[in-house]
Design an enzyme around this catalytic site. Sequence first.
Site, PDB file in Angstrom:
ATOM      1  N   ASP A   1     -24.390 -18.442 -12.745  1.00 44.12           N
ATOM      2  CA  ASP A   1     -23.624 -17.604 -12.042  1.00 44.12           C
ATOM      3  C   ASP A   1     -23.229 -16.509 -13.055  1.00 44.12           C
ATOM      4  OD1 ASP A   1     -22.097 -15.995 -10.077  1.00 44.12           O
ATOM      5  OD2 ASP A   1     -20.667 -17.794  -9.956  1.00 44.12           O
TER       6      ASP A   1
ATOM      7  N   LEU B   1      -4.410 -14.588 -10.569  1.00 49.23           N
ATOM      8  CA  LEU B   1      -5.348 -13.904 -11.378  1.00 49.23           C
ATOM      9  C   LEU B   1      -6.391 -13.530 -10.508  1.00 49.23           C
ATOM     10  CD1 LEU B   1      -4.951 -16.067 -14.797  1.00 49.23           C
ATOM     11  CD2 LEU B   1      -3.909 -13.757 -14.206  1.00 49.23           C
ATOM     12  N   GLY B   2      -7.044 -14.499 -10.033  1.00 47.00           N
ATOM     13  CA  GLY B   2      -8.426 -13.968  -9.062  1.00 47.00           C
ATOM     14  C   GLY B   2      -8.403 -15.209  -8.175  1.00 47.00           C
ATOM     15  N   LYS B   3      -9.048 -14.823  -6.982  1.00 52.68           N
ATOM     16  CA  LYS B   3      -9.218 -15.581  -6.009  1.00 52.68           C
ATOM     17  C   LYS B   3     -10.857 -15.578  -5.373  1.00 52.68           C
ATOM     18  CE  LYS B   3      -7.242 -16.959  -1.728  1.00 52.68           C
ATOM     19  NZ  LYS B   3      -6.187 -16.795  -0.669  1.00 52.68           N
ATOM     20  N   GLY B   4     -11.720 -16.631  -5.362  1.00 55.47           N
ATOM     21  CA  GLY B   4     -12.989 -16.549  -4.920  1.00 55.47           C
ATOM     22  C   GLY B   4     -13.263 -17.132  -3.542  1.00 55.47           C
ATOM     23  N   ASN B   5     -14.493 -17.497  -3.410  1.00 57.37           N
ATOM     24  CA  ASN B   5     -14.645 -18.195  -1.806  1.00 57.37           C
ATOM     25  C   ASN B   5     -14.552 -19.811  -2.070  1.00 57.37           C
ATOM     26  OD1 ASN B   5     -15.933 -15.987  -0.561  1.00 57.37           O
ATOM     27  ND2 ASN B   5     -17.695 -16.115  -1.725  1.00 57.37           N
ATOM     28  N   PHE B   6     -14.559 -20.295  -3.662  1.00 58.37           N
ATOM     29  CA  PHE B   6     -14.482 -21.564  -3.618  1.00 58.37           C
ATOM     30  C   PHE B   6     -13.198 -22.038  -4.465  1.00 58.37           C
ATOM     31  CE2 PHE B   6     -18.725 -20.557  -4.111  1.00 58.37           C
ATOM     32  CZ  PHE B   6     -19.154 -21.054  -2.983  1.00 58.37           C
TER      33      PHE B   6
END
EC number: 2.7.10.2
Length: 1100
Positions: free
Chosen positions: A945, A824-829
């Site tokens: 955030d 679904l999604g991917k970030g830095n953390f």
Amino acid sequence: MAPPSEETPLIPQRSCSLSSSEAGALHVLLPPRGPGPPQRLSFSFGDYLAEDLCVRAAKACGILPVYHSLFALATEDFSCWFPPSHIFCIEDVDTQVLVYRLRFYFPDWFGLETCHRFGLRKDLTSAILDLHVLEHLFAQHRSDLVSGRLPVGLSMKEQGEFLSLAVLDLAQMAREQAQRPGELLKTVSYKACLPPSLRDVIQGQNFVTRRRIRRTVVLALRRVVACQADRYALMAKYILDLERLHPAATTETFRVGLPGAQEEPGLLRVAGDNGISWSSGDQELFQTFCDFPEIVDVSIKQAPRVGPAGEHRLVTVTRMDGHILEAEFPGLPEALSFVALVDGYFRLICDSRHYFCKEVAPPRLLEEEAELCHGPITLDFAIHKLKAAGSLPGTYILRRSPQDYDSFLLTACVQTPLGPDYKGCLIRQDPSGAFSLVGLSQPHRSLRELLAACWNSGLRVDGAALNLTSCCAPRPKEKSNLIVVRRGCTPAPAPGCSPSCCALTQLSFHTIPTDSLEWHENLGHGSFTKIFRGRRREVVDGETHDSEVLLKVMDSRHRNCMESFLEAASLMSQVSYPHLVLLHGVCMAGDSIMVQEFVYLGAIDMYLRKRGHLVSASWKLQVTKQLAYALNYLEDKGLPHGNVSARKVLLAREGGDGNPPFIKLSDPGVSPTVLSLEMLTDRIPWVAPECLQEAQTLCLEADKWGFGATTWEVFSGGPAHITSLEPAKKLKFYEDQGQLPALKWTELAGLITQCMAYDPGRRPSFRAILRDLNGLITSDYELLSDPTPGIPSPRDELCGGAQLYACQDPAIFEERHLKYISLLGKGNFGSVELCRYDPLGDNTGPLVAVKQLQHSGPDQQRDFQREIQILKALHSDFIVKYRGVSYGPGRQSLRLVMEYLPSGCLRDFLQRHRARLHTDRLLLFAWQICKGMEYLGARRCVHRDLAARNILVESEAHVKIADFGLAKLLPLGKDYYVVREPGQSPIFWYAPESLSDNIFSRQSDVWSFGVVLYELFTYCDKSCSPSAEFLRMMGPEREGPPLCRLLELLAEGRRLPPPPTCPTEVQELMQLCWAPSPHDRPAFGTLSPQLDALWRGRPG
């Protein structure tokens, strides 16, 4: 005591105690109107309906029919409340004492900001209660306080609060009796207005102290009496202050047990502002289960106990996402008391026509249902409905009088020389139950007979002929003055009418590359598609995930239906429900290919043909109920399916070994609105008759017809004989309003007949269908399944084990049962994956969003655990829901499990649907985000955030705050905190003090909220995003780190530019949010009513 008035009961007053020596009587106590004993109504031998007693009490108190549903009867000690359908039997030796009280409470009753009754326009809303109800509520609260029924504290602050309440009480007496304070205090002691424990404390003081307290009360009373507030304003102030001091007085708490266990009892709490909460043991820490709009059905069964506990009752509440709450009550009266409370709140908030089970159904509502009569709606709503029906001469509405319990009003559309007009007639019901109308020669035994006499009677009203032709019957979920709107709660979805008009059916789905699909054998053909079995392969971080899929290829011969085919794919990609097939996405290489999960046992019509008589009626009932759940979910979303039949119902689990069967409703395919008459005729009897009349819209009622035909098909074991007829005979069947042959089970046959009514307005809602199916499942229909002795029959479960008991926390998800579906999604953390929690291994578990860390060092694990604890403690309509956690082997890894919202983040949603999202919708989103942030601030939580990418979209009218990875809880006694290890940060959303000194507070979140407002009104356009705009301000030859340059820009007073289409009022709010000093920024509690007012002031 107040002088006698028209509200004083006509029956003489006698004793009001349970210990009365009078035999063979029933007494209904009314709250005292002042110092002295309560008034009462007395009734002699006979049977009395609880609702009839409430009506008699309402007449005595001056309570109008509109407000009748706020009241109920309780025992004298308030240990049990009675449903409206309860019958009191008074015999020679019986004496019963009941109390007539307001049972249903809402936050901040007065004014229109927090909650109000629905109005046709935003400026036509009205308060929840009128002055008579206000007076009754005041008397009720006052009686509870001075009788010692409310537990009170005796700290100095609390003593002062209760003395203030006494002053308000005395002031309203002075207003009522037109007396000066000195004169009043000669006859009434201020201590008579205090709780007994405080009276005792004051009485125990020395003379000097008592005199000082009295002098203080007298001075305060003179000041209050000198002000301009009238008696009702003083009462309202008293009620609000008392409810603020004792919020528990506006809720009800029930002690319940866990089915099948002998543990400490749990607690259930019901409140008008947030629904049902539960707590295990005697803990006072309640967890929210659901709000009232989320409830799908409620049922009562005998608890599975033996021996002395055989009177225990098991109440099951099912919410929209499939989770259930089961609570065991010590007896039927307690269970009915709880269900009647939930039932009443649901009617007040969601649907004034619905009841969850017949055991608590109001008799007056059943009477209205039989007579096609509305409740006490106002004339405005009656005329509005006639106009919506086309203002055809002869159409009429029958409704109860909003002013008189013994009258009905007939509002009809008549033709005049100036055009359509609306006339009204008064229908009176005499004590014998007969109905009469001026102009008719004689009374009639029923409303139906009276209306039949009006059809050709030559009646004239104000000179206009009254020729009745058709009735505008009540519809489920109709909005009227009977509905209470609670500000700050999840908005109710608007009724759906057509996929083309429906918000979620805009083309939006995940695109799947061709090379990720592997093709296997052909499974046959649909009406417009070729169907293949296949496999989807996805590589994420070097790890390969395989999923077995079904591939539906749009036949090239039907290119004209391509848009409708993709609309069906878009609809399925944006809904998430256990009994709906999961759509992975669409492959657009050459042919359009819909990629769905593979359901192993195929369509249920084929299964029934193979199994024949081996399939029990109980099995079929459970399958039918699961289909009703799926269609109820779509109905609540306002999304018509349009193609309900047994071949669209797929069997994921056959059932057995204590597990029920499990079905999934497939995609609708090509909509009936684009099909030719020949193709629609081929779908008879599943297609609704109105779909054949060249209608370009598809309404929710069509699915009720399809459900009825599918239920008939399931219980008959095959399609109806009509399917084999020639097209002309099929059409003739509809023209003659033919019916399918009646099933041998009378109740089920009646339900099918209701669903397949030729008038779409007469078809029941799916909640009502579920209620009737519950009645069949808990009745002797289970005997038809002929279970093998000694083998337990399958439970009637919604989602195959997705239960939530009142005393059990289902927060641990086993890692081995989390099946990966897509990223679904991917970030830095971290990353978030879509998974199915499938403990039975048959693809019947719920869809969830699972967050896991990219790097799992000790610091990251600690922060992740803090994020989980924060989210777990939050319960708001505007914050993503925590579901639980999942641990890896040895608890070396941790994953967060949340609700799955298929519409994705607000940033992408705005970009996709910019063309149809107008200012009023953006303001609604802004208000909801603000309410969510206000909730966080009240719990000392700073998000850190807040951005459109971290807001998730549940529906076209509902967003939720997510991603608490950077969130912090403020230390006690501090309004800010300093981050020691800031790490990577979204600097373009941060306030100046956060950038320069790492200081974060609720005020820094307000700054970020201003940036979110900017994102909303730029529709998250990448070319003018906050980062793009600030980098543009810095110039191409910027020197030094971006953070330093950004601080310089902000110090110079530079801010993001106003979006071109942004209203001036919103621009002003943005600038206030971006004030340099945190103390100059408005609080979320200040912004929320301003945004609400802006949204309410917009057209539409």
